[in-house]
Write an enzyme that holds these catalytic residues in place. Structure first.
Site, mmCIF file in Angstrom:
data_model
loop_
_atom_site.group_PDB
_atom_site.id
_atom_site.type_symbol
_atom_site.label_atom_id
_atom_site.label_comp_id
_atom_site.label_asym_id
_atom_site.label_seq_id
_atom_site.Cartn_x
_atom_site.Cartn_y
_atom_site.Cartn_z
ATOM 1 N N TYR A 1 -2.546 0.521 10.561
ATOM 2 C CA TYR A 1 -2.611 -0.511 9.509
ATOM 3 C C TYR A 1 -3.564 -0.098 8.388
ATOM 4 C CZ TYR A 1 -1.592 -5.243 7.922
ATOM 5 O OH TYR A 1 -1.136 -6.323 7.209
ATOM 6 N N SER B 1 8.237 -4.651 5.212
ATOM 7 C CA SER B 1 6.890 -4.097 5.130
ATOM 8 C C SER B 1 6.391 -3.627 6.494
ATOM 9 C CB SER B 1 5.921 -5.136 4.547
ATOM 10 O OG SER B 1 5.913 -6.307 5.333
ATOM 11 N N LYS C 1 -6.363 -6.875 3.650
ATOM 12 C CA LYS C 1 -6.179 -8.212 4.212
ATOM 13 C C LYS C 1 -7.529 -8.872 4.512
ATOM 14 C CE LYS C 1 -1.636 -8.609 4.490
ATOM 15 N NZ LYS C 1 -0.892 -9.627 3.706
ATOM 16 N N ALA D 1 0.865 -1.183 0.000
ATOM 17 C CA ALA D 1 0.000 0.000 0.000
ATOM 18 C C ALA D 1 0.893 1.223 0.000
ATOM 19 C CB ALA D 1 -0.917 0.009 1.226
#
Length: 259
Positions: free
Chosen positions: A160, A200, A167, A100
């Site tokens: 997140y 990440s 996800k 992202a």
């Protein structure tokens, strides 16, 4: 362990090696240890250079390395055609691909751009669908596809943001794929790994705070290791989990059960 897993000589495709600290690399190393034929895909020349460096450093030989841009259907198709032509049968796939834009992780979720949302979904979720569609053509003996998820798929975790939503879509996609491919004896599952220091993970602003919270609250009172994720991934790729599909398997020291 090698005899128990029965992965020796099996052709396993590993997607998403970023560097030697990535989950995909940890899984690949363990696959080498049990005698599997490891096939890698890479997206860009920079990723290929890092992969080749890691292989050389660890004195490992990949069965095959194929270019694969998961944002392009033709690239995915070409990669698996190359793999299928070279090895014949694919027995397993490790999908460890997610991305992202940084601004969509650092800003409040409500500020997520349309393009950023679509890109995170395309890269992190739809890529599993496209991968499964191409891989199944060569999984003629059945097999296992695993993808890597995280607790942010079902719980709001600070920082997140758009990746958590991606996800969540990934886990739902995994279940629908498990339904579709089960009749071909292809199992599809997700491994939800706890916080591991990967490249990440560094993009998540609250990562260090998450590590400390897990140490305090998880039943095992510690964070998990890359090796622990890799070992469970071996189980999910092997016949030891032959009756398991459509599931999210947590490797997080039990943190997911805590309120």
């Amino acid at each position: 362990m090698e005899d128990l897993l029965k992965l020796k000589g099996k052709n396993i495709v590993v997607m998403g090696v970023a560097n030697e600290r990535s989950i995909a690399w940890g899984i690949a190393k363990t696959l080498f240890d049990v005698g599997a034929n490891v096939i890698f895909t890479y997206r860009k020349e920079r990723s290929l250079a890092k992969l080749e460096k890691a292989l050389e450093k660890n004195e490992l030989n990949a069965r095959l390395v194929a270019e694969c841009d998961v944002n392009e259907d033709e690239s995915i198709r070409a990669a698996f055609e190359k793999i299928g032509t070279e090895v014949g049968v694919i027995h397993g796939v490790v999908h460890s691909v997610a991305f992202a834009h940084a601004e969509d992780l650092h800003n409040d979720f409500v500020e997520t751009s349309r393009d950023g949302y679509a890109f995170a979904q395309d890269t992190s979720s739809y890529s599993l669908v496209a991968t499964a569609r191409e891989a199944r053509r060569y999984m003629t003996e059945g097999g296992s596809i695993i993808t890597m998820s995280y607790l942010g798929a079902e719980r709001v975790l600070d920082g997140y943001n758009v990746m958590g939503v991606a996800k969540a879509a990934l886990e739902a996609s995994m279940r629908y794929l498990a339904h579709d491919l089960g009749k071909e004896n292809i199992r599809v599952n997700a491994v939800s790994a706890g916080a591991v220091r990967t490249l990440s993970a560094k993009g998540v602003p609250s990562f260090n705070t998450i590590l400390h919270e897990i140490e305090e609250k998880a039943p095992l009172r510690r964070n998990i290791t890359l090796e622990e994720v890799a070992k469970m991934s071996m189980v999910m790729l092997s016949d030891l989990s032959s009756g398991v599909t459509g599931e999210v398997v947590y490797v997080d020291a039990g943190y997911n059960i805590m309120g």
